[in-house]
Design an enzyme around this catalytic site. Structure first.
Site, PDB file in Angstrom:
ATOM      1  N   SER A 188       0.915  -1.286   0.077  1.00 31.21           N
ATOM      2  CA  SER A 188      -0.015  -0.170  -0.114  1.00 31.21           C
ATOM      3  C   SER A 188       0.930   1.277  -0.270  1.00 31.21           C
ATOM      4  CB  SER A 188      -0.894  -0.031   1.502  1.00 31.21           C
ATOM      5  OG  SER A 188      -1.205   1.319   1.558  1.00 31.21           O
ATOM      6  N   TYR A 206      -0.977  -1.604  10.132  1.00 31.61           N
ATOM      7  CA  TYR A 206      -0.883  -1.699   8.743  1.00 31.61           C
ATOM      8  C   TYR A 206       0.275  -1.158   8.176  1.00 31.61           C
ATOM      9  CZ  TYR A 206      -3.386  -1.568   4.013  1.00 31.61           C
ATOM     10  OH  TYR A 206      -3.697  -1.951   2.727  1.00 31.61           O
TER      11      TYR A 206
END
Ligand SMILES: NC(=O)c1ccc[n+]([C@@H]2O[C@H](COP(=O)([O-])OP(=O)(O)OC[C@H]3O[C@@H](n4cnc5c(N)ncnc54)[C@H](O)[C@@H]3O)[C@@H](O)[C@H]2O)c1
Length: 255
Positions: free
Chosen positions: A144, A167
């Site tokens: 990401s 994350y």
């Protein structure tokens, strides 16, 4: 990219029944590949495979279970004689995932890292063992933008969302695992790259979209379809001399 650029390639998409995975599966099938929808949600995987009229197969996979990973590899090799590529794309998270930093319990941090980062490692490790035996293989790890940039927390102001601290840790590590695996398997015919999308549209509020999109060049938040060009390039032989790299697709958000 030509319609048959992935002709008869056997391509495993973990989390293939999810939002991005479904789009990847359809894109692979459209380009002549055979997509393996490998997901813990086997019912959703079966529905998607049925919809792909014989060009996709559903497979029950839990990326956190070595037995499950070994079983899917053995089954595919037995039935197809090879596996051409793996898209490491599943998104496991526990019920407490997504809290802001102050509220993240140590046990939840560890569990989410274990499932997601640990799962990606386990799947990549076991596929690379099979790829080494067959003399080639191609892995695309999903990261990401938040694996390489600091979060812009202000875009979440006034929403229940945040950019979870787990994350950031997981995706940064996946990018470096990509380089580690690429280097480790150099010379074996195995290549490993990373794809890092920006945010994907999923019914976010107009206020959030306005705050997010003002950092972008044109469209702003992406559709999963916007990732297909980069994915197909990484899956195809057109990127055959590329390994250990990270492609960011984010309409300029991370600049
Ligand atoms: N959605 C975004 O905005 C976005 C942005 C950048 C990167 N990504 C990355 O893209 C990837 C896919 O994300 P998504 O938005 O499609 O997620 P999603 O939640 O829509 O889909 C994830 C899929 O993974 C499956 N899954 C969960 N745990 C599993 C396990 N243990 N074993 C096998 N399958 C499991 C789920 O059943 C689901 O089908 C993830 O790596 C995510 O971090 C997403």
């Amino acid at each position: 990219m030509q319609a048959n650029s992935l002709k008869n390639k056997i391509i495993v998409v973990t989390g293939g029944a999810g939002a991005i995975g479904q789009c990847f599966v359809r894109g692979i099938v459209e380009r002549g590949g055979i997509a393996i929808v490998a997901d813990i949600n086997i019912d959703a995987a079966k529905l998607l495979a049925q919809d792909c009229a014989g060009h996709a197969e559903a497979a029950d996979l839990d990326i956190t279970s070595k037995d499950s990973v070994v079983t899917i590899i053995a089954d595919l090799i037995q039935r197809h004689g090879r596996i051409d590529a793996l898209v490491n794309n599943a998104y496991p998270r526990n019920k407490n995932y997504g809290k802001k930093l102050e509220d993240v319990a140590y046990a939840d941090f560890c569990e989410n890292v274990n499932m997601h980062l640990g799962g990606y490692f386990l799947v990549a490790q076991q596929f690379c063992l099979a790829f080494k035996q067959q003399g080639y293989g191609n892995i695309i790890n999903m990261s990401s933008i938040y694996g390489s940039m600091a979060p812009r927390f202000e875009v979440y102001d006034g929403t229940p969302m945040t950019m979870p601290v787990e994350y950031a840790a997981i995706k940064a590590a996946i990018e470096h695992l990509t380089r580690y695996f690429a280097q480790y398997f150099k010379g074996t015919g195995i290549r490993v790259n990373c794809l890092s999308p920006g945010g994907i549209l999923a019914g976010q509020s107009a206020d959030f979209l306005m705050a997010y999109n003002k950092h972008c060049a044109s469209k702003g938040m992406l559709d999963a379809n916007d990732l297909l060009g980069a994915l197909m390039f990484l899956l195809s032989d057109e990127s055959s001399l590329m390994s250990g790299q990270n492609l960011l697709i984010d309409d300029g958000f991370s600049l």
